[in-house]
Motif scaffolding. Structure first.
Motif, mmCIF file in Angstrom:
data_model
loop_
_atom_site.group_PDB
_atom_site.id
_atom_site.type_symbol
_atom_site.label_atom_id
_atom_site.label_comp_id
_atom_site.label_asym_id
_atom_site.label_seq_id
_atom_site.Cartn_x
_atom_site.Cartn_y
_atom_site.Cartn_z
ATOM 1 N N ASP A 3 9.794 0.101 -3.335
ATOM 2 C CA ASP A 3 10.336 -1.231 -3.636
ATOM 3 C C ASP A 3 11.115 -1.787 -2.449
ATOM 4 O O ASP A 3 11.073 -3.000 -2.173
ATOM 5 C CB ASP A 3 11.224 -1.153 -4.871
ATOM 6 N N VAL A 29 8.647 -3.084 0.072
ATOM 7 C CA VAL A 29 8.081 -4.379 -0.332
ATOM 8 C C VAL A 29 8.987 -5.496 0.160
ATOM 9 O O VAL A 29 8.531 -6.504 0.720
ATOM 10 C CB VAL A 29 7.915 -4.444 -1.867
ATOM 11 N N LYS A 30 10.282 -5.316 -0.040
ATOM 12 C CA LYS A 30 11.237 -6.352 0.408
ATOM 13 C C LYS A 30 11.277 -6.427 1.924
ATOM 14 O O LYS A 30 11.370 -7.523 2.497
ATOM 15 C CB LYS A 30 12.618 -6.030 -0.156
ATOM 16 N N HIS A 46 8.913 -5.955 4.030
ATOM 17 C CA HIS A 46 7.696 -6.579 4.581
ATOM 18 C C HIS A 46 7.314 -7.851 3.818
ATOM 19 O O HIS A 46 6.141 -8.246 3.832
ATOM 20 C CB HIS A 46 6.536 -5.576 4.532
ATOM 21 N N LYS A 47 8.291 -8.501 3.181
ATOM 22 C CA LYS A 47 7.960 -9.669 2.373
ATOM 23 C C LYS A 47 7.394 -10.817 3.208
ATOM 24 O O LYS A 47 6.699 -11.690 2.667
ATOM 25 C CB LYS A 47 9.198 -10.138 1.608
ATOM 26 N N LYS A 100 2.805 -11.240 3.272
ATOM 27 C CA LYS A 100 2.545 -11.201 1.832
ATOM 28 C C LYS A 100 1.437 -10.219 1.461
ATOM 29 O O LYS A 100 1.526 -9.534 0.438
ATOM 30 C CB LYS A 100 2.196 -12.601 1.333
ATOM 31 N N ALA A 106 2.877 -6.716 1.805
ATOM 32 C CA ALA A 106 3.855 -6.485 0.742
ATOM 33 C C ALA A 106 3.150 -6.254 -0.599
ATOM 34 O O ALA A 106 3.543 -5.379 -1.381
ATOM 35 C CB ALA A 106 4.817 -7.662 0.642
ATOM 36 N N LYS A 114 3.279 -2.896 -2.886
ATOM 37 C CA LYS A 114 3.688 -2.983 -4.290
ATOM 38 C C LYS A 114 2.637 -2.363 -5.208
ATOM 39 O O LYS A 114 2.960 -1.831 -6.275
ATOM 40 C CB LYS A 114 3.920 -4.437 -4.667
#
Length: 304
Positions: free
Chosen positions: A29, A32-33, A35-36, A39, A42, A46
């Motif tokens: 998690d 994910v943030k 590499h936001k 997209k 990310a 995820k």
């Protein structure tokens, strides 16, 4: 062949699936943030699923002792190549050796997991051994195991009908080889580094990780209780069978005692009968002598 150096998602997956099982979700998690801005990447991160306990143990084995895993896969490949030319006796012997090897490697994998603070139940161990067996029977399963990106255990029949669509984290996993990671020493810098940025939601995620750990512990408890109930039923059945067998033994002993008493009586009667037989044989011999004497006297009178 996919290369983690050129595929960032594979590189991240390789790192994530090498982490302790409890660290997977919070680390994923956080990434994910991190590499936001990308997209697609990310979303890919995820979508990485947490490995099952058995899959995690196999992934750990692949990273801790890749040489041993390569040996298992090499033996499996050799057996597949030789299978068509083996007679039934040789096949049985090779199958026995295969089972001994997978059992030995499974034991080693459980020890590695224990060193990581993870207890594996018999059910999980059976799934680990089934996965190693599948890797020896099926080339695709071998590639899936060597990837170190398993998310579920694998079971194969050896008939070529194996479906690996949900067994690995990414389709690109087949053909990828996990990065070897020997057991870390006291230096914490030897652990895989994911370069996780500080997370403002760390407390919430820590609680979520704690909840997940509790859920995993409850699952392990449920599995342990299930195995305990099964073991208790087995013990009860064997105890009942023991009582039954003991009762049958007591009956047989009683019958043997009766037969031994009867044997003694028969022996006594046999002794008396043999004595009578001896007496009658002696009487027969005397009667025969008397017959011969009478016959001789008669013949003498006729001749005279």
């Amino acid at each position: 062949m996919p290369d983690s150096r050129s595929d960032p998602l594979l590189q991240i997956a390789d790192d994530l699936y090498g982490l302790p099982l409890a660290d997977f979700t919070p680390s994923r998690d956080a990434l994910v943030k991190e590499h936001k801005a990308d997209k697609a990447l990310a979303a890919g991160i995820k979508g990485l699923r947490k490995a099952s306990a058995a899959a995690w143990v196999v992934n750990l084995l692949v990273r801790r002792d890749p040489d041993q895993v390569d040996q298992v896969l090499a033996v499996g490949a050799a057996l597949r190549d030789a299978q068509e030319n083996l007679d039934a006796a040789q096949l049985r012997e090779f199958t026995k050796q295969r089972r001994q090897l997978t059992a030995s490697v499974t034991t080693a994998a459980r020890r590695m997991a224990r060193e990581e603070g993870v207890r594996t139940t018999e059910s999980v161990a059976d799934q680990v051994e089934a996965t190693l067996t599948a890797a020896m029977l099926e080339p695709d399963a071998a590639r899936a195991v060597r990837s170190g990106l398993l998310v579920t255990a694998i079971e194969a029949t050896g008939l070529g009908d194996l479906d690996l669509s949900g067994a690995v984290a990414l389709p690109e996993a087949l053909g990828f080889s996990a990065t070897a990671r020997p057991a870390p020493g006291p230096d914490p810098t030897t652990r895989p580094q994911l370069h996780v940025v500080p997370d403002p939601d760390a407390d919430a995620k820590a609680r979520a990780a704690a909840d997940e750990r509790l859920s995993d512990a409850r699952s392990a408890l449920s599995e342990a209780e299930k195995e305990h109930r099964a073991a208790r039923r087995t013990v009860e059945k064997l105890q009942a069978r023991t009582l039954q067998v003991q009762s049958e033994i007591d009956e047989l002993r009683s019958r043997i005692a009766e037969l031994e008493g009867a044997l003694e009586e028969v022996d006594d009667e046999l002794g008396d009968a043999e004595a009578v037989q001896a007496e009658t044989e002696e009487a027969v011999d005397e009667a025969r002598e008397e017959v011969e004497t009478a016959r001789a006297a008669r013949d003498k009178l006729r001749g005279g």
